[in-house]
Design a protein around this motif. Structure first.
Motif, PDB file in Angstrom:
ATOM      1  N   ARG A 144       0.827  -1.215   0.000  1.00  0.00           N
ATOM      2  CA  ARG A 144       0.000   0.000   0.000  1.00  0.00           C
ATOM      3  C   ARG A 144       0.859   1.261   0.000  1.00  0.00           C
ATOM      4  O   ARG A 144       0.607   2.195  -0.771  1.00  0.00           O
ATOM      5  CB  ARG A 144      -0.930   0.007   1.215  1.00  0.00           C
ATOM      6  N   ALA A 145       1.885   1.279   0.856  1.00  0.00           N
ATOM      7  CA  ALA A 145       2.758   2.453   0.948  1.00  0.00           C
ATOM      8  C   ALA A 145       3.481   2.707  -0.373  1.00  0.00           C
ATOM      9  O   ALA A 145       3.607   3.857  -0.816  1.00  0.00           O
ATOM     10  CB  ALA A 145       3.767   2.275   2.076  1.00  0.00           C
ATOM     11  N   GLU A 146       3.935   1.637  -1.013  1.00  0.00           N
ATOM     12  CA  GLU A 146       4.648   1.798  -2.288  1.00  0.00           C
ATOM     13  C   GLU A 146       3.718   2.323  -3.374  1.00  0.00           C
ATOM     14  O   GLU A 146       4.113   3.181  -4.172  1.00  0.00           O
ATOM     15  CB  GLU A 146       5.266   0.464  -2.717  1.00  0.00           C
ATOM     16  N   ARG A 147       2.491   1.833  -3.406  1.00  0.00           N
ATOM     17  CA  ARG A 147       1.526   2.302  -4.414  1.00  0.00           C
ATOM     18  C   ARG A 147       1.166   3.762  -4.153  1.00  0.00           C
ATOM     19  O   ARG A 147       1.072   4.582  -5.087  1.00  0.00           O
ATOM     20  CB  ARG A 147       0.278   1.424  -4.402  1.00  0.00           C
ATOM     21  N   GLU A 148       0.954   4.111  -2.885  1.00  0.00           N
ATOM     22  CA  GLU A 148       0.602   5.493  -2.563  1.00  0.00           C
ATOM     23  C   GLU A 148       1.747   6.443  -2.891  1.00  0.00           C
ATOM     24  O   GLU A 148       1.516   7.563  -3.360  1.00  0.00           O
ATOM     25  CB  GLU A 148       0.211   5.600  -1.090  1.00  0.00           C
ATOM     26  N   LYS A 149       2.987   6.001  -2.666  1.00  0.00           N
ATOM     27  CA  LYS A 149       4.144   6.825  -3.022  1.00  0.00           C
ATOM     28  C   LYS A 149       4.215   7.017  -4.531  1.00  0.00           C
ATOM     29  O   LYS A 149       4.448   8.131  -5.018  1.00  0.00           O
ATOM     30  CB  LYS A 149       5.435   6.168  -2.525  1.00  0.00           C
ATOM     31  N   ARG A 150       4.006   5.929  -5.268  1.00  0.00           N
ATOM     32  CA  ARG A 150       4.020   6.006  -6.728  1.00  0.00           C
ATOM     33  C   ARG A 150       2.966   6.986  -7.222  1.00  0.00           C
ATOM     34  O   ARG A 150       3.217   7.813  -8.102  1.00  0.00           O
ATOM     35  CB  ARG A 150       3.787   4.612  -7.303  1.00  0.00           C
ATOM     36  N   ASP A 151       1.751   6.914  -6.653  1.00  0.00           N
ATOM     37  CA  ASP A 151       0.667   7.801  -7.082  1.00  0.00           C
ATOM     38  C   ASP A 151       0.959   9.256  -6.713  1.00  0.00           C
ATOM     39  O   ASP A 151       0.638  10.171  -7.474  1.00  0.00           O
ATOM     40  CB  ASP A 151      -0.649   7.355  -6.449  1.00  0.00           C
ATOM     41  N   ARG A 152       1.548   9.455  -5.544  1.00  0.00           N
ATOM     42  CA  ARG A 152       1.878  10.820  -5.114  1.00  0.00           C
ATOM     43  C   ARG A 152       2.897  11.457  -6.060  1.00  0.00           C
ATOM     44  O   ARG A 152       2.750  12.612  -6.475  1.00  0.00           O
ATOM     45  CB  ARG A 152       2.425  10.814  -3.693  1.00  0.00           C
ATOM     46  N   LEU A 153       3.919  10.690  -6.418  1.00  0.00           N
ATOM     47  CA  LEU A 153       4.936  11.204  -7.341  1.00  0.00           C
ATOM     48  C   LEU A 153       4.332  11.494  -8.720  1.00  0.00           C
ATOM     49  O   LEU A 153       4.699  12.473  -9.374  1.00  0.00           O
ATOM     50  CB  LEU A 153       6.083  10.193  -7.469  1.00  0.00           C
ATOM     51  N   GLU A 154       3.404  10.650  -9.143  1.00  0.00           N
ATOM     52  CA  GLU A 154       2.753  10.871 -10.430  1.00  0.00           C
ATOM     53  C   GLU A 154       1.937  12.165 -10.390  1.00  0.00           C
ATOM     54  O   GLU A 154       1.960  12.955 -11.355  1.00  0.00           O
ATOM     55  CB  GLU A 154       1.838   9.697 -10.772  1.00  0.00           C
ATOM     56  N   ARG A 155       1.218  12.398  -9.278  1.00  0.00           N
ATOM     57  CA  ARG A 155       0.439  13.632  -9.153  1.00  0.00           C
ATOM     58  C   ARG A 155       1.350  14.851  -9.174  1.00  0.00           C
ATOM     59  O   ARG A 155       1.038  15.870  -9.803  1.00  0.00           O
ATOM     60  CB  ARG A 155      -0.383  13.609  -7.869  1.00  0.00           C
ATOM     61  N   GLU A 156       2.477  14.751  -8.470  1.00  0.00           N
ATOM     62  CA  GLU A 156       3.418  15.871  -8.437  1.00  0.00           C
ATOM     63  C   GLU A 156       3.986  16.148  -9.822  1.00  0.00           C
ATOM     64  O   GLU A 156       4.146  17.310 -10.216  1.00  0.00           O
ATOM     65  CB  GLU A 156       4.549  15.569  -7.446  1.00  0.00           C
ATOM     66  N   ASP A 157       4.275  15.087 -10.576  1.00  0.00           N
ATOM     67  CA  ASP A 157       4.794  15.258 -11.935  1.00  0.00           C
ATOM     68  C   ASP A 157       3.752  15.932 -12.822  1.00  0.00           C
ATOM     69  O   ASP A 157       4.085  16.803 -13.637  1.00  0.00           O
ATOM     70  CB  ASP A 157       5.189  13.903 -12.530  1.00  0.00           C
ATOM     71  N   LYS A 158       2.481  15.525 -12.668  1.00  0.00           N
ATOM     72  CA  LYS A 158       1.422  16.113 -13.474  1.00  0.00           C
ATOM     73  C   LYS A 158       1.237  17.590 -13.134  1.00  0.00           C
ATOM     74  O   LYS A 158       1.032  18.427 -14.026  1.00  0.00           O
ATOM     75  CB  LYS A 158       0.112  15.348 -13.267  1.00  0.00           C
ATOM     76  N   LYS A 159       1.308  17.909 -11.834  1.00  0.00           N
ATOM     77  CA  LYS A 159       1.182  19.307 -11.415  1.00  0.00           C
ATOM     78  C   LYS A 159       2.325  20.139 -11.991  1.00  0.00           C
ATOM     79  O   LYS A 159       2.111  21.276 -12.424  1.00  0.00           O
ATOM     80  CB  LYS A 159       1.172  19.408  -9.893  1.00  0.00           C
ATOM     81  N   LYS A 160       3.527  19.571 -11.994  1.00  0.00           N
ATOM     82  CA  LYS A 160       4.677  20.288 -12.540  1.00  0.00           C
ATOM     83  C   LYS A 160       4.500  20.519 -14.039  1.00  0.00           C
ATOM     84  O   LYS A 160       4.812  21.603 -14.556  1.00  0.00           O
ATOM     85  CB  LYS A 160       5.966  19.510 -12.285  1.00  0.00           C
ATOM     86  N   LEU A 161       3.998  19.500 -14.735  1.00  0.00           N
ATOM     87  CA  LEU A 161       3.765  19.654 -16.173  1.00  0.00           C
ATOM     88  C   LEU A 161       2.746  20.751 -16.453  1.00  0.00           C
ATOM     89  O   LEU A 161       2.901  21.536 -17.394  1.00  0.00           O
ATOM     90  CB  LEU A 161       3.279  18.322 -16.764  1.00  0.00           C
ATOM     91  N   ILE A 162       1.700  20.798 -15.606  1.00  0.00           N
ATOM     92  CA  ILE A 162       0.667  21.831 -15.776  1.00  0.00           C
ATOM     93  C   ILE A 162       1.256  23.214 -15.513  1.00  0.00           C
ATOM     94  O   ILE A 162       0.998  24.165 -16.257  1.00  0.00           O
ATOM     95  CB  ILE A 162      -0.522  21.559 -14.830  1.00  0.00           C
ATOM     96  N   ARG A 163       2.067  23.330 -14.441  1.00  0.00           N
ATOM     97  CA  ARG A 163       2.704  24.616 -14.140  1.00  0.00           C
ATOM     98  C   ARG A 163       3.623  25.046 -15.274  1.00  0.00           C
ATOM     99  O   ARG A 163       3.606  26.209 -15.688  1.00  0.00           O
ATOM    100  CB  ARG A 163       3.507  24.513 -12.831  1.00  0.00           C
ATOM    101  N   ASP A 164       4.417  24.097 -15.781  1.00  0.00           N
ATOM    102  CA  ASP A 164       5.338  24.410 -16.874  1.00  0.00           C
ATOM    103  C   ASP A 164       4.571  24.835 -18.120  1.00  0.00           C
ATOM    104  O   ASP A 164       4.980  25.757 -18.831  1.00  0.00           O
ATOM    105  CB  ASP A 164       6.226  23.204 -17.191  1.00  0.00           C
ATOM    106  N   GLN A 165       3.453  24.153 -18.390  1.00  0.00           N
ATOM    107  CA  GLN A 165       2.645  24.497 -19.558  1.00  0.00           C
ATOM    108  C   GLN A 165       2.071  25.903 -19.426  1.00  0.00           C
ATOM    109  O   GLN A 165       2.066  26.680 -20.386  1.00  0.00           O
ATOM    110  CB  GLN A 165       1.509  23.477 -19.727  1.00  0.00           C
TER     111      GLN A 165
END
Length: 207
Positions: A144-165
């Protein structure tokens, strides 16, 4: 406990893993990653083996040698399958696995049968199985912790892409405005549009 293996037929090696028993398989089914490909011997009991794809990879991108490694590992970890020749191995993306009430522990179905693929293994290749077993390691991950970490990093990457865009769009809009202002200024300064002072008198003398 989870067993991890490295398929060194590609560089960097691909990660293949499986649960030690049906209860571990249940956790892997629940907390798998969208990048995971699930393997199982068709129609007989076997280990649930997973191949973790790299970001942006799809099931179509799996090298044939890695596919062979995963299939051999599944066959070798099936009591019946290991004794049989011409065994079919089914595989599909983790997201296609379906778990419903009433299913036994470790049992799964599929959301879409058409997304399930098969590869035939004619016989066990000891050279492949032994190579994989030499890389075998045991770990006790918190699924569970590994999946939640993976999802958190994915959300952060998406937010960064949106900010960069948004920053790119802001810069592009600023440049468009500057270009428009420059064109407007150049138009005003064009000599053809400038007023000339000419009273028709060639003399510089004033009365």
């Amino acid at each position: 406990m989870v067993f991890y293996f490295e398929s060194s037929v590609v560089s960097p090696p691909s990660i293949i893993f499986m649960g030690i028993d049906k209860y571990e398989n249940e956790d892997l089914i629940k907390w798998g990653w969208p990048e995971d490909v699930w393997f199982h011997v068709d129609k007989v009991s076997s280990a649930h083996v997973y191949l973790r794809l790299k970001p942006e990879q799809t099931i179509d991108d799996i090298p044939s040698a890695v596919l062979e490694d995963a299939a051999q590992l599944v066959k070798a970890n099936s009591i019946m399958g290991n004794k049989m020749n011409d065994v079919d191995i089914v595989y599909t993306m983790w997201a296609n696995l379906k778990k419903t009430q009433g299913m036994e522990v470790g049992q799964v179905g599929f959301h879409k049968e058409r997304e399930v693929r098969k590869i035939k293994v004619a016989k066990r290749i000891n050279e492949v199985v032994n190579r994989l077993n030499k890389t075998k390691r045991e770990e006790h991950p918190d699924f569970r912790a590994e999946r939640e970490k993976r999802d958190r990093l994915e959300r952060e990457d998406k937010k960064k892409l949106i900010r960069d865009q948004k920053e790119r769009e802001k810069d592009e809009e600023k440049k468009r405005q500057e270009d428009a202002e420059l064109r407007s200024y150049n138009s005003l300064m064009n000599t053809d549009n400038m007023s000339k002072y000419d009273d028709g008198n060639d003399s510089d003398d004033f009365m």
